[in-house]
Scaffold this motif. Structure first.
Motif, PDB file in Angstrom:
ATOM      1  N   LYS A 145       8.060   2.107   1.984  1.00 34.94           N
ATOM      2  CA  LYS A 145       9.031   2.961   2.686  1.00 34.94           C
ATOM      3  C   LYS A 145       9.549   2.234   3.918  1.00 34.94           C
ATOM      4  O   LYS A 145       8.871   1.381   4.479  1.00 34.94           O
ATOM      5  CB  LYS A 145       8.368   4.293   3.039  1.00 34.94           C
ATOM      6  CG  LYS A 145       7.885   5.022   1.778  1.00 34.94           C
ATOM      7  CD  LYS A 145       7.497   6.460   2.006  1.00 34.94           C
ATOM      8  CE  LYS A 145       6.953   7.064   0.716  1.00 34.94           C
ATOM      9  NZ  LYS A 145       6.511   8.463   0.879  1.00 34.94           N
ATOM     10  N   THR A 196       3.457   4.768   6.071  1.00 35.61           N
ATOM     11  CA  THR A 196       3.490   4.341   7.471  1.00 35.61           C
ATOM     12  C   THR A 196       3.058   2.882   7.579  1.00 35.61           C
ATOM     13  O   THR A 196       3.380   2.200   8.542  1.00 35.61           O
ATOM     14  CB  THR A 196       2.522   5.188   8.338  1.00 35.61           C
ATOM     15  OG1 THR A 196       1.184   4.940   7.903  1.00 35.61           O
ATOM     16  CG2 THR A 196       2.843   6.659   8.242  1.00 35.61           C
ATOM     17  N   ARG A 202      11.730   8.307  -0.297  1.00 34.67           N
ATOM     18  CA  ARG A 202      11.371   9.602  -0.883  1.00 34.67           C
ATOM     19  C   ARG A 202       9.856   9.746  -1.024  1.00 34.67           C
ATOM     20  O   ARG A 202       9.118   8.771  -0.969  1.00 34.67           O
ATOM     21  CB  ARG A 202      11.977   9.727  -2.288  1.00 34.67           C
ATOM     22  CG  ARG A 202      13.481   9.752  -2.303  1.00 34.67           C
ATOM     23  CD  ARG A 202      13.935   9.679  -3.746  1.00 34.67           C
ATOM     24  NE  ARG A 202      15.383   9.720  -3.868  1.00 34.67           N
ATOM     25  CZ  ARG A 202      16.019   9.467  -4.994  1.00 34.67           C
ATOM     26  NH1 ARG A 202      15.355   9.162  -6.089  1.00 34.67           N
ATOM     27  NH2 ARG A 202      17.339   9.532  -5.036  1.00 34.67           N
ATOM     28  N   TRP A 203       9.419  10.983  -1.272  1.00 32.80           N
ATOM     29  CA  TRP A 203       8.029  11.225  -1.673  1.00 32.80           C
ATOM     30  C   TRP A 203       7.878  10.799  -3.127  1.00 32.80           C
ATOM     31  O   TRP A 203       8.747  11.052  -3.955  1.00 32.80           O
ATOM     32  CB  TRP A 203       7.637  12.689  -1.506  1.00 32.80           C
ATOM     33  CG  TRP A 203       6.186  12.902  -1.833  1.00 32.80           C
ATOM     34  CD1 TRP A 203       5.664  13.378  -2.993  1.00 32.80           C
ATOM     35  CD2 TRP A 203       5.075  12.566  -0.994  1.00 32.80           C
ATOM     36  NE1 TRP A 203       4.285  13.374  -2.929  1.00 32.80           N
ATOM     37  CE2 TRP A 203       3.900  12.881  -1.713  1.00 32.80           C
ATOM     38  CE3 TRP A 203       4.947  12.029   0.300  1.00 32.80           C
ATOM     39  CZ2 TRP A 203       2.611  12.672  -1.187  1.00 32.80           C
ATOM     40  CZ3 TRP A 203       3.674  11.825   0.818  1.00 32.80           C
ATOM     41  CH2 TRP A 203       2.520  12.158   0.072  1.00 32.80           C
ATOM     42  N   ILE A 204       6.781  10.114  -3.403  1.00 33.01           N
ATOM     43  CA  ILE A 204       6.562   9.575  -4.745  1.00 33.01           C
ATOM     44  C   ILE A 204       5.506  10.381  -5.479  1.00 33.01           C
ATOM     45  O   ILE A 204       4.442  10.674  -4.933  1.00 33.01           O
ATOM     46  CB  ILE A 204       6.076   8.100  -4.657  1.00 33.01           C
ATOM     47  CG1 ILE A 204       7.045   7.268  -3.814  1.00 33.01           C
ATOM     48  CG2 ILE A 204       5.894   7.519  -6.051  1.00 33.01           C
ATOM     49  CD1 ILE A 204       6.357   6.247  -2.946  1.00 33.01           C
ATOM     50  N   ALA A 226       3.131   1.602   0.553  1.00 32.18           N
ATOM     51  CA  ALA A 226       3.074   1.440   2.009  1.00 32.18           C
ATOM     52  C   ALA A 226       4.016   2.477   2.592  1.00 32.18           C
ATOM     53  O   ALA A 226       5.231   2.367   2.448  1.00 32.18           O
ATOM     54  CB  ALA A 226       3.500   0.034   2.412  1.00 32.18           C
ATOM     55  N   ASP A 268      -1.906  -2.114  -3.380  1.00 29.95           N
ATOM     56  CA  ASP A 268      -1.923  -0.665  -3.165  1.00 29.95           C
ATOM     57  C   ASP A 268      -0.715  -0.022  -3.844  1.00 29.95           C
ATOM     58  O   ASP A 268       0.215  -0.720  -4.267  1.00 29.95           O
ATOM     59  CB  ASP A 268      -1.936  -0.348  -1.664  1.00 29.95           C
ATOM     60  CG  ASP A 268      -2.588   1.009  -1.362  1.00 29.95           C
ATOM     61  OD1 ASP A 268      -2.955   1.733  -2.313  1.00 29.95           O
ATOM     62  OD2 ASP A 268      -2.729   1.346  -0.180  1.00 29.95           O
ATOM     63  N   ASP A 269      -0.755   1.300  -3.920  1.00 26.26           N
ATOM     64  CA  ASP A 269       0.338   1.995  -4.599  1.00 26.26           C
ATOM     65  C   ASP A 269       1.578   2.099  -3.723  1.00 26.26           C
ATOM     66  O   ASP A 269       2.684   1.875  -4.179  1.00 26.26           O
ATOM     67  CB  ASP A 269      -0.109   3.382  -5.102  1.00 26.26           C
ATOM     68  CG  ASP A 269      -0.855   4.212  -4.060  1.00 26.26           C
ATOM     69  OD1 ASP A 269      -0.991   3.747  -2.905  1.00 26.26           O
ATOM     70  OD2 ASP A 269      -1.310   5.302  -4.411  1.00 26.26           O
ATOM     71  N   ALA A 299      -0.025   2.060   7.879  1.00 28.33           N
ATOM     72  CA  ALA A 299      -1.250   2.016   8.690  1.00 28.33           C
ATOM     73  C   ALA A 299      -2.462   1.580   7.860  1.00 28.33           C
ATOM     74  O   ALA A 299      -3.320   0.844   8.337  1.00 28.33           O
ATOM     75  CB  ALA A 299      -1.496   3.376   9.331  1.00 28.33           C
TER      76      ALA A 299
HETATM   77  P1  5GP Z   1       0.135   4.814   4.704  1.00 26.53           P
HETATM   78  O1  5GP Z   1       0.875   5.829   5.515  1.00 26.53           O
HETATM   79  O2  5GP Z   1      -1.141   4.378   5.370  1.00 26.53           O
HETATM   80  O3  5GP Z   1       0.998   3.629   4.367  1.00 26.53           O
HETATM   81  O4  5GP Z   1      -0.247   5.502   3.333  1.00 26.53           O
HETATM   82  C1  5GP Z   1      -1.435   6.241   3.239  1.00 26.53           C
HETATM   83  C2  5GP Z   1      -1.624   6.865   1.878  1.00 26.53           C
HETATM   84  O5  5GP Z   1      -0.866   8.072   1.825  1.00 26.53           O
HETATM   85  C3  5GP Z   1      -1.146   6.087   0.656  1.00 26.53           C
HETATM   86  O6  5GP Z   1      -2.046   5.104   0.210  1.00 26.53           O
HETATM   87  C4  5GP Z   1      -1.016   7.210  -0.349  1.00 26.53           C
HETATM   88  O7  5GP Z   1      -2.280   7.527  -0.889  1.00 26.53           O
HETATM   89  C5  5GP Z   1      -0.519   8.358   0.500  1.00 26.53           C
HETATM   90  N1  5GP Z   1       0.948   8.440   0.375  1.00 26.53           N
HETATM   91  C6  5GP Z   1       1.871   8.003   1.256  1.00 26.53           C
HETATM   92  N2  5GP Z   1       3.115   8.225   0.809  1.00 26.53           N
HETATM   93  C7  5GP Z   1       2.975   8.834  -0.400  1.00 26.53           C
HETATM   94  C8  5GP Z   1       3.924   9.322  -1.368  1.00 26.53           C
HETATM   95  O8  5GP Z   1       5.153   9.238  -1.245  1.00 26.53           O
HETATM   96  N3  5GP Z   1       3.388   9.891  -2.489  1.00 26.53           N
HETATM   97  C9  5GP Z   1       2.047  10.004  -2.689  1.00 26.53           C
HETATM   98  N4  5GP Z   1       1.620  10.574  -3.828  1.00 26.53           N
HETATM   99  N5  5GP Z   1       1.134   9.561  -1.793  1.00 26.53           N
HETATM  100  C10 5GP Z   1       1.593   8.974  -0.662  1.00 26.53           C
END
Ligand code: 5GP
Length: 164
Positions: free
Chosen positions: A126, A100, A142-144, A98, A95-96, A102
């Motif tokens: 993160k 949260t 950070r936000w990516i 992680a 995946d790109d 979840a």
């Molecule tokens: P999770 O919170 O389940 O780990 O991530 C859920 C999804 O939120 C990720 O697969 C991604 O698509 C999106 N996401 C979470 N953090 C970021 C971020 O920093 N940048 C971007 N572009 N998408 C994010």
């Protein structure tokens, strides 16, 4: 102002290659790569070539968004992978990011009952992630901005004449 993490297409090339190298150095030889759409598709494709794995699968997971609402948990969208394809396999989940964690937790739990082994590879992780991935290219809080989602979808241009 907090700066963003900027992944360019060029840097993604470096990142995915280094991520693959970490998997290889670890001696993990996955039978298949399970990508999480949509961002994970790019990662899975790059890892597939770099690790010489041709067996790629896709899972669609999204945080359900209703009218003005986002649930606490991600949900699997169809088509759900056939568990027979995963049975007794060594699986690398790609995946790109992680965030949260979840999403990865859902996928990892889905696999856990069937596969021989499941490990996760992400470009970014993160600190708050509830899943600690085996392979991470970079840790950030950070936000990516990803190259595949930083631009708005294209819109149809009117009056375009295509060559016959
Ligand atoms: P999770 O919170 O389940 O780990 O991530 C859920 C999804 O939120 C990720 O697969 C991604 O698509 C999106 N996401 C979470 N953090 C970021 C971020 O920093 N940048 C971007 N572009 N998408 C994010």
């Amino acid at each position: 102002a907090e700066e963003r993490e900027e992944l360019t297409w060029e840097l993604f090339g470096t990142a995915s290659r280094e991520l693959a190298q970490a998997v290889a150095d670890d001696g993990f030889e996955p039978d298949l790569i399970l990508s999480i759409a949509r961002g994970g598709l790019f990662v899975a494709g790059a890892l597939g070539y770099a690790l010489d794995v041709k067996n790629l699968h896709v899972m669609n997971v999204e945080f359900y968004t209703g009218v003005d609402q986002r649930l606490d948990l991600p949900v699997m969208l169809p088509p759900v992978p056939n568990v027979v394809d995963l049975t007794k396999k060594k699986v690398l989940v790609a995946d790109d990011v992680a965030d949260t964690g979840a999403t990865l937790k859902l996928v990892r739990d889905f696999c856990a009952d069937h596969v021989a082994e499941v490990r996760c590879a992400v470009v970014y992780e993160k600190p708050r992630s509830e899943v600690k991935c085996e392979y991470v290219w970079k840790h950030t809080d950070r936000w990516i901005n990803f190259p595949w989602s930083v631009q708005a979808p294209v819109v149809r241009r009117e009056g375009q004449v295509l060559d016959a």
